[in-house]
Design an enzyme around this catalytic site. Structure first.
Site, mmCIF file in Angstrom:
data_model
loop_
_atom_site.group_PDB
_atom_site.id
_atom_site.type_symbol
_atom_site.label_atom_id
_atom_site.label_comp_id
_atom_site.label_asym_id
_atom_site.label_seq_id
_atom_site.Cartn_x
_atom_site.Cartn_y
_atom_site.Cartn_z
ATOM 1 N N SER A 267 20.375 44.882 66.371
ATOM 2 C CA SER A 267 20.507 45.823 65.210
ATOM 3 C C SER A 267 21.148 46.951 65.544
ATOM 4 O O SER A 267 21.921 47.503 64.891
ATOM 5 C CB SER A 267 19.241 45.918 64.287
ATOM 6 N N HIS A 297 15.696 38.032 66.514
ATOM 7 C CA HIS A 297 15.436 39.390 66.262
ATOM 8 C C HIS A 297 14.682 39.540 65.438
ATOM 9 O O HIS A 297 13.381 39.175 65.377
ATOM 10 C CB HIS A 297 16.814 40.162 66.387
ATOM 11 N N HIS A 343 10.543 39.069 75.560
ATOM 12 C CA HIS A 343 11.455 40.121 75.081
ATOM 13 C C HIS A 343 12.558 40.386 76.147
ATOM 14 O O HIS A 343 12.175 39.945 77.058
ATOM 15 C CB HIS A 343 10.671 41.628 75.057
ATOM 16 N N ARG A 352 3.843 48.549 70.450
ATOM 17 C CA ARG A 352 4.166 48.045 68.933
ATOM 18 C C ARG A 352 2.988 47.083 68.507
ATOM 19 O O ARG A 352 2.609 47.455 67.385
ATOM 20 C CB ARG A 352 5.445 47.890 68.438
ATOM 21 N N ASP A 398 6.549 41.793 66.508
ATOM 22 C CA ASP A 398 6.587 40.586 65.307
ATOM 23 C C ASP A 398 5.410 39.701 65.281
ATOM 24 O O ASP A 398 5.338 38.934 64.488
ATOM 25 C CB ASP A 398 8.090 39.844 65.344
HETATM 26 N N1 CMX Z 1 9.160 30.669 73.539
HETATM 27 C C1 CMX Z 1 9.679 29.698 74.312
HETATM 28 N N2 CMX Z 1 10.711 30.074 75.167
HETATM 29 C C2 CMX Z 1 10.891 31.396 75.536
HETATM 30 C C3 CMX Z 1 10.642 32.252 74.610
HETATM 31 C C4 CMX Z 1 9.544 32.167 73.717
HETATM 32 N N3 CMX Z 1 9.109 32.952 72.976
HETATM 33 N N4 CMX Z 1 10.878 33.617 75.183
HETATM 34 C C5 CMX Z 1 12.187 33.031 76.042
HETATM 35 N N5 CMX Z 1 11.940 31.895 75.972
HETATM 36 C C6 CMX Z 1 13.000 30.986 76.772
HETATM 37 C C7 CMX Z 1 14.391 31.536 76.479
HETATM 38 O O1 CMX Z 1 14.789 30.649 75.227
HETATM 39 C C8 CMX Z 1 15.290 30.948 77.515
HETATM 40 O O2 CMX Z 1 15.186 29.539 77.825
HETATM 41 P P1 CMX Z 1 16.661 29.013 78.194
HETATM 42 O O3 CMX Z 1 16.849 29.353 79.578
HETATM 43 O O4 CMX Z 1 16.407 27.455 77.762
HETATM 44 O O5 CMX Z 1 17.800 29.518 77.439
HETATM 45 C C9 CMX Z 1 14.339 31.464 78.849
HETATM 46 O O6 CMX Z 1 13.079 31.381 78.303
HETATM 47 C C10 CMX Z 1 14.567 32.789 79.507
HETATM 48 O O7 CMX Z 1 14.583 33.719 78.120
HETATM 49 P P2 CMX Z 1 14.253 35.283 78.674
HETATM 50 O O8 CMX Z 1 15.107 35.808 79.825
HETATM 51 O O9 CMX Z 1 12.603 35.605 79.030
HETATM 52 O O10 CMX Z 1 14.308 36.011 77.205
HETATM 53 P P3 CMX Z 1 15.584 36.579 76.569
HETATM 54 O O11 CMX Z 1 15.719 37.822 77.046
HETATM 55 O O12 CMX Z 1 16.869 35.619 76.669
HETATM 56 O O13 CMX Z 1 15.323 36.307 75.039
HETATM 57 C C11 CMX Z 1 13.996 36.658 73.061
HETATM 58 C C12 CMX Z 1 14.456 37.430 74.476
HETATM 59 C C13 CMX Z 1 13.134 37.820 72.450
HETATM 60 C C14 CMX Z 1 15.054 36.347 72.159
HETATM 61 C C15 CMX Z 1 13.152 35.394 73.502
HETATM 62 O O14 CMX Z 1 11.687 35.809 74.094
HETATM 63 C C16 CMX Z 1 12.703 34.717 72.074
HETATM 64 O O15 CMX Z 1 13.438 33.738 71.672
HETATM 65 N N6 CMX Z 1 11.255 35.087 71.825
HETATM 66 C C17 CMX Z 1 11.048 34.408 70.627
HETATM 67 C C18 CMX Z 1 11.558 35.191 69.254
HETATM 68 C C19 CMX Z 1 11.255 36.424 69.067
HETATM 69 O O16 CMX Z 1 9.921 36.664 68.882
HETATM 70 N N7 CMX Z 1 11.827 37.358 68.884
HETATM 71 C C20 CMX Z 1 11.660 38.641 68.463
HETATM 72 C C21 CMX Z 1 11.964 39.690 69.402
HETATM 73 C C22 CMX Z 1 11.599 41.118 69.023
HETATM 74 C C23 CMX Z 1 12.482 41.656 68.016
HETATM 75 O O17 CMX Z 1 13.840 41.837 68.287
HETATM 76 O O18 CMX Z 1 12.240 41.909 66.942
#
Ligand code: CMX
Length: 461
Positions: A267, A297, A343, A352, A398
């Site tokens: 964002s 996000h 994250h 947070r 979140d």
């Molecule tokens: N559950 C399951 N798998 C997860 C995970 C979770 N909560 N968080 C990361 N992973 C997975 C990723 O999907 C990725 O898988 P692939 O290799 O198959 O693509 C792997 O672990 C590595 O990811 P990462 O490097 O740890 O995380 P990223 O930096 O790529 O992504 C985020 C960060 C937040 C998008 C991810 O942790 C996620 O999807 N979390 C759940 C959604 C969420 O809570 N988002 C809110 C974030 C805060 C905000 O912006 O508001």
């Protein structure tokens, strides 16, 4: 004459961007204070560029280019910096420090988001009078034009609240002082002034926009008028239809902590990127909000509560750790993410999350949903670590917000990301004001194709 009192005397250059000063100024308007500090901040950036302009910030690997640019140091954002271990610092201050130092409402314990905005814009902790003046300024700017009300009233209730939010922000663009000034040929040195006006108008109007969406979709369509004697959060809570003073305190905390998370998140980056084309603050913010509406996000906050409800509906109220573990594995094996965990930058529990947990321990310790969230906190990091994919098995912001809201009867999960969006405006708009102060250029990183990357490295050591 404006005077600043240093809390920890340090060399002036090191002090400029961080919040180490408490303002003792008689100046009550934020714009006047901003005008005063602009010359020294612009000089600071000029000096940094002169001294270090050719220094290397870090290297970029092929994996970084394919991997969402994770870790590439390619942006400057003055308002906050995120440390992977420690979490966010707003102008150098942690969340607990902000909770302690920023002005409160009479009888309140949580910081006023107006104070946080002042801090983000100036790097200084405002006085109570300065914050009161900002509350009054925003209340005076809060009316939304009839065409925006009409657009919202015509939206089908089935249109997601975030889509309605983006629609309304785009329609508010009709009022943009920046767009008008640009058309009239305003010189570059004055851009920030119009960006400042738009930013403050937009922030002031967002509660009325958000409340109209909420009341239209879930309630009777009636929105209480703004009361000029109340602070931003108290007005927002009233407009949404909530009168419990503890809910208002929750809003103050919520709007403060969701505001800013440095510059690279979707964002903030989208707002900055679109703004770099000199699209006005309304259009820039609409782009940022379209990004916040993604489930990876901001939309994760609605997904978290939905996920928790599913656990409760499938398992019942007497949930054991083994039940949670089984449900986490079920989610992961279905190829889904566990919302609220992980994250891109953080590698520890999000502060947070921690401050929302502290709020819950203080105000709703026996709430069954809060207890379930706490139980998940005990189990999920272990399961995610065993799963072995995510780099951060700890909860983010979140994971906790929805449970606090539902305690006060605010159970419409699809609306939660709009609340996040109202808060995020404080961060991204203060960033955008500084983008225009510093005269930052249009953003245009270099992209490569796979063919070019292969050519760069094939046959070479
Ligand atoms: N559950 C399951 N798998 C997860 C995970 C979770 N909560 N968080 C990361 N992973 C997975 C990723 O999907 C990725 O898988 P692939 O290799 O198959 O693509 C792997 O672990 C590595 O990811 P990462 O490097 O740890 O995380 P990223 O930096 O790529 O992504 C985020 C960060 C937040 C998008 C991810 O942790 C996620 O999807 N979390 C759940 C959604 C969420 O809570 N988002 C809110 C974030 C805060 C905000 O912006 O508001």
């Amino acid at each position: 004459m404006f005077r600043l009192v240093a809390r920890n005397p340090r060399p002036a250059a090191a002090l400029l961007s961080g919040a180490r000063f408490k303002s003792t100024s008689k100046v009550t308007t934020l714009k006047e204070r901003l005008q005063q500090i602009i010359p020294e901040r612009v000089a600071e950036v000029k000096e940094v560029r002169q001294k270090y302009g050719s220094r290397v910030l870090g290297e970029t690997t092929v994996d970084m280019a394919y991997g969402g640019m994770r870790g590439i140091k390619g942006l400057v954002t003055e308002t906050s910096v995120l440390d992977p271990e420690e979490g966010i610092r707003f102008r150098g201050l942690t969340i607990p420090e902000c909770q302690k130092l920023l002005p409160k409402a009479p009888g309140g314990e949580e910081p006023l988001p107006e104070g946080l905005f002042w801090l983000l814009v100036t790097g200084e902790i405002p006085t109570t009078e300065q914050v009161q003046a900002l509350s009054a300024d925003w209340a005076a700017r809060s009316m939304i034009p009839p065409h925006v009300e009409d657009i919202l009233d015509r939206c089908p209730n089935t249109l997601h609240p975030m889509s309605q939010f983006v629609l309304a922000i785009t329609a508010l663009q009709h009022e943009s002082a920046f767009a008008r000034a640009y058309q009239n040929g305003v010189p570059k040195a004055q851009y920030w002034d119009y960006a400042y006006e738009d930013a403050n108008d937009l922030i002031a109007k967002l509660p009325a926009v958000a409340a109209r969406i909420y009341r239209n979709v879930y309630k009777d369509g009636k929105v209480a008028p703004v009361d000029n004697s109340l602070d931003y959060s108290a007005n927002f809570a009233r407009m949404l239809g909530y009168t419990d003073p503890t809910f208002t305190e929750l809003m103050r905390l919520y709007l403060t902590i969701h505001s800013d998370h440095e510059g690279g998140n979707v964002s903030a980056h989208a707002t900055h990127l679109v703004g770099s084309a000199l699209s006005d603050p309304y259009l820039s913010f609409a782009a940022g909000m379209a990004g916040l509406a993604g489930p990876l996000h901001g939309l994760a906050n609605q997904e978290v509560l939905r996920w928790i409800m599913k656990v409760r509906d499938e398992v019942g109220t007497d949930v054991t750790d083994a039940d949670i573990k089984a449900y986490l594995w079920k989610t992961l094996k279905a190829g889904q993410v566990v919302p609220g965990y992980g994250h891109a930058v953080l590698r520890k529990t999000d502060p947070r999350y921690t401050c929302q947990r502290e709020f819950a321990l203080k105000h709703l310790p026996t709430d069954p949903m809060f207890q379930l969230v706490s139980q998940i906190y005990n189990v999920a990091p272990g399961v995610l670590t065993e799963h072995g994919k995510t780099k951060n098995p700890w909860p983010n912001v979140d994971a906790h917000s929805g449970v606090l809201l539902q305690h006060y009867g605010f159970k419409e999960q699809d609306f939660y990301t709009v609340l996040f969006g109202v808060s995020r405006a404080l961060g991204v708009m203060s960033g955008l004001i500084w983008d225009r102060v510093l005269g930052l250029p249009i953003e245009r990183p270099k992209s490569l194709s796979t063919a070019v990357i292969k050519k760069m490295f094939e046959g070479k050591q």
